[in-house]
Design an enzyme around this catalytic site. Structure first.
Site, PDB file in Angstrom:
ATOM      1  N   SER A   1       5.352  73.365 -15.694  1.00 52.20           N
ATOM      2  CA  SER A   1       6.268  73.269 -14.560  1.00 52.20           C
ATOM      3  C   SER A   1       5.947  72.014 -13.769  1.00 52.20           C
ATOM      4  O   SER A   1       4.844  71.866 -13.229  1.00 52.20           O
ATOM      5  CB  SER A   1       6.108  74.490 -13.649  1.00 52.20           C
ATOM      6  OG  SER A   1       6.664  74.181 -12.381  1.00 52.20           O
TER       7      SER A   1
ATOM      8  N   HIS B   1       9.568  72.349 -17.781  1.00 56.00           N
ATOM      9  CA  HIS B   1      10.144  73.340 -16.852  1.00 56.00           C
ATOM     10  C   HIS B   1      10.431  72.657 -15.512  1.00 56.00           C
ATOM     11  O   HIS B   1       9.548  72.057 -14.903  1.00 56.00           O
ATOM     12  CB  HIS B   1       9.178  74.519 -16.679  1.00 56.00           C
ATOM     13  CG  HIS B   1       9.749  75.645 -15.887  1.00 56.00           C
ATOM     14  ND1 HIS B   1      10.662  76.553 -16.401  1.00 56.00           N
ATOM     15  CD2 HIS B   1       9.544  76.024 -14.601  1.00 56.00           C
ATOM     16  CE1 HIS B   1      10.986  77.441 -15.472  1.00 56.00           C
ATOM     17  NE2 HIS B   1      10.326  77.134 -14.363  1.00 56.00           N
TER      18      HIS B   1
ATOM     19  N   ASP C   1      11.873  73.049 -11.766  1.00 56.12           N
ATOM     20  CA  ASP C   1      12.145  74.039 -10.712  1.00 56.12           C
ATOM     21  C   ASP C   1      13.015  73.468  -9.594  1.00 56.12           C
ATOM     22  O   ASP C   1      12.602  72.564  -8.872  1.00 56.12           O
ATOM     23  CB  ASP C   1      10.823  74.518 -10.115  1.00 56.12           C
ATOM     24  CG  ASP C   1      10.089  75.460 -11.047  1.00 56.12           C
ATOM     25  OD1 ASP C   1      10.698  76.465 -11.470  1.00 56.12           O
ATOM     26  OD2 ASP C   1       8.915  75.191 -11.361  1.00 56.12           O
TER      27      ASP C   1
ATOM     28  N   MET D   1      14.783  74.198  -6.087  1.00 54.35           N
ATOM     29  CA  MET D   1      14.731  75.108  -4.929  1.00 54.35           C
ATOM     30  C   MET D   1      15.549  74.524  -3.781  1.00 54.35           C
ATOM     31  O   MET D   1      15.544  73.310  -3.574  1.00 54.35           O
ATOM     32  CB  MET D   1      13.283  75.296  -4.481  1.00 54.35           C
ATOM     33  CG  MET D   1      12.376  75.803  -5.593  1.00 54.35           C
ATOM     34  SD  MET D   1      10.707  76.085  -4.991  1.00 54.35           S
ATOM     35  CE  MET D   1       9.866  76.487  -6.521  1.00 54.35           C
TER      36      MET D   1
ATOM     37  N   HIS E   1      15.308  75.644 -14.040  1.00 53.76           N
ATOM     38  CA  HIS E   1      15.215  76.963 -13.401  1.00 53.76           C
ATOM     39  C   HIS E   1      15.819  76.840 -12.007  1.00 53.76           C
ATOM     40  O   HIS E   1      15.209  76.280 -11.111  1.00 53.76           O
ATOM     41  CB  HIS E   1      13.729  77.371 -13.356  1.00 53.76           C
ATOM     42  CG  HIS E   1      13.467  78.638 -12.600  1.00 53.76           C
ATOM     43  ND1 HIS E   1      12.201  79.047 -12.235  1.00 53.76           N
ATOM     44  CD2 HIS E   1      14.313  79.607 -12.145  1.00 53.76           C
ATOM     45  CE1 HIS E   1      12.273  80.193 -11.587  1.00 53.76           C
ATOM     46  NE2 HIS E   1      13.544  80.549 -11.513  1.00 53.76           N
TER      47      HIS E   1
ATOM     48  N   MET F   1      16.752  77.990  -8.536  1.00 59.95           N
ATOM     49  CA  MET F   1      16.491  78.943  -7.447  1.00 59.95           C
ATOM     50  C   MET F   1      17.364  78.496  -6.290  1.00 59.95           C
ATOM     51  O   MET F   1      16.880  78.004  -5.264  1.00 59.95           O
ATOM     52  CB  MET F   1      14.994  78.938  -7.089  1.00 59.95           C
ATOM     53  CG  MET F   1      14.137  79.605  -8.160  1.00 59.95           C
ATOM     54  SD  MET F   1      12.407  79.084  -8.098  1.00 59.95           S
ATOM     55  CE  MET F   1      12.498  77.609  -9.102  1.00 59.95           C
TER      56      MET F   1
ATOM     57  N   MET G   1       9.954  86.574 -13.913  1.00 57.71           N
ATOM     58  CA  MET G   1       9.096  85.980 -12.879  1.00 57.71           C
ATOM     59  C   MET G   1       7.872  86.870 -12.686  1.00 57.71           C
ATOM     60  O   MET G   1       7.999  88.066 -12.423  1.00 57.71           O
ATOM     61  CB  MET G   1       9.831  85.880 -11.537  1.00 57.71           C
ATOM     62  CG  MET G   1      10.979  84.887 -11.466  1.00 57.71           C
ATOM     63  SD  MET G   1      10.572  83.196 -11.920  1.00 57.71           S
ATOM     64  CE  MET G   1       9.316  82.771 -10.705  1.00 57.71           C
TER      65      MET G   1
ATOM     66  N   ASP H   1       7.028  83.155 -16.057  1.00 59.65           N
ATOM     67  CA  ASP H   1       6.867  82.060 -15.092  1.00 59.65           C
ATOM     68  C   ASP H   1       6.115  82.557 -13.861  1.00 59.65           C
ATOM     69  O   ASP H   1       6.607  83.424 -13.143  1.00 59.65           O
ATOM     70  CB  ASP H   1       8.269  81.540 -14.700  1.00 59.65           C
ATOM     71  CG  ASP H   1       8.223  80.342 -13.764  1.00 59.65           C
ATOM     72  OD1 ASP H   1       7.126  79.817 -13.489  1.00 59.65           O
ATOM     73  OD2 ASP H   1       9.313  79.935 -13.317  1.00 59.65           O
TER      74      ASP H   1
HETATM   75  C1  DX5 Z   1       7.785  79.339  -8.839  1.00 57.94           C
HETATM   76  C2  DX5 Z   1       8.252  78.457  -9.964  1.00 57.94           C
HETATM   77  C3  DX5 Z   1       7.232  78.250 -11.020  1.00 57.94           C
HETATM   78  C4  DX5 Z   1       5.976  77.566 -10.552  1.00 57.94           C
HETATM   79  C5  DX5 Z   1       4.853  78.100 -11.397  1.00 57.94           C
HETATM   80  O1  DX5 Z   1       8.867  79.618  -8.022  1.00 57.94           O
HETATM   81  O2  DX5 Z   1       9.402  79.010 -10.585  1.00 57.94           O
HETATM   82  O3  DX5 Z   1       7.795  77.568 -12.147  1.00 57.94           O
HETATM   83  O4  DX5 Z   1       5.990  76.170 -10.644  1.00 57.94           O
HETATM   84  O5  DX5 Z   1       3.658  77.577 -10.921  1.00 57.94           O
HETATM   85  P1  DX5 Z   1       2.244  78.192 -11.326  1.00 57.94           P
HETATM   86  O6  DX5 Z   1       2.136  78.080 -12.816  1.00 57.94           O
HETATM   87  O7  DX5 Z   1       1.289  77.317 -10.589  1.00 57.94           O
HETATM   88  O8  DX5 Z   1       2.235  79.616 -10.864  1.00 57.94           O
HETATM   89 ZN    ZN Z   2      10.123  78.154 -12.516  1.00 56.09          ZN
END
Ligand code: DX5
Ligand code: ZN
Length: 222
Positions: free
Chosen positions: A8, A33, A35, A37, A67, A69, A138, A176
């Protein structure tokens, strides 16, 4: 299906993102990956389609696993498809018409995934599993890297694995949140085949060593 390691980039060095993503892929990672947000669906703000496009322009050829969010979801899908996304996954709570959003992702030439928060029931899958390329479980509440793995997600993985196998589908099962070298074997044994890891990989001094240790633990468990 071949187990895939998906670092990620939330935990990467954003000031030199192209280099850091190249380094992690050279170290043996399979997919990126990504992310997204929005400070609305989750309490954090990260990156959008421009950065995805910039990684493609930097010659990152590996699959990019977006991903989302964000809420609402649909407006961003064509932008991410144009920016070079491979998978696009979203949370069912963030879309009013889940089936339509899945169709939109496919129409745009990407692979749809549905994401389940720790408290989100798997009921949605009953109706849409056949339309998906990926289910993402998750194992933390979304929003931040570096949180602790929630153990009850192992049971959820087993449930989804049986649903996928019972229907004979070619659907990826991704985990994840809080994935580390010392728990990845148990996660693999519960049925996951894509392993997202942010802080465990980017926070380590030697990416190749960490990824190799993860692969060994997975191979020993399955
Ligand atoms: C959290 C993200 C993850 C995050 C995971 O909301 O979706 O992808 O980056 O990070 P680690 O592996 O550090 O838990
Ligand atoms: Zn993620």
């Amino acid at each position: 299906m071949k187990p895939l390691i998906a670092p990620s980039i939330l935990s990467a060095d954003f000031a030199r993102l192209g280099e850091d993503v190249t380094a992690v892929l050279d170290a043996g990672a399979d997919i990126v990956h990504f992310d997204v947000m929005d400070n609305h669906f989750v309490p954090n703000l990260t990156i959008g389609p421009l950065i995805c496009e910039a990684l493609r322009k930097y010659s990152i050829a590996a699959p990019i696993d977006v991903h989302l969010m964000v809420e609402p979801v649909d407006r961003l899908i064509p932008d991410f498809a144009r920016a070079g996304a491979t998978y696009i996954s979203f949370h069912p709570e963030a879309s009013t018409h889940v089936h339509r959003t899945i169709g939109l992702i496919r129409e745009q030439g990407c692979k749809p995934g549905l994401v389940f928060n720790p408290a989100t029931p798997l009921d949605w899958l009953e109706h849409v599993l056949d339309e998906l390329d990926m289910v993402l479980i998750m194992s933390v509440n979304p929003g931040f890297g570096g949180q602790a793995f929630i153990e009850s997600s192992l049971g959820k993985l087993r449930q989804v694995r049986s649903m996928i196998d019972a229907r004979g589908l070619d659907v990826r099962l991704e985990i994840d949140g809080g994935v580390k070298v010392d728990n990845i074997g148990r996660i693999a044994a519960a049925g996951a085949d894509i392993f997202v890891a942010g802080s465990a990989i980017f926070g380590s001094a030697d990416y190749a060593k960490t990824i190799t240790a993860m692969r060994k633990a997975i191979d020993a468990a399955i």
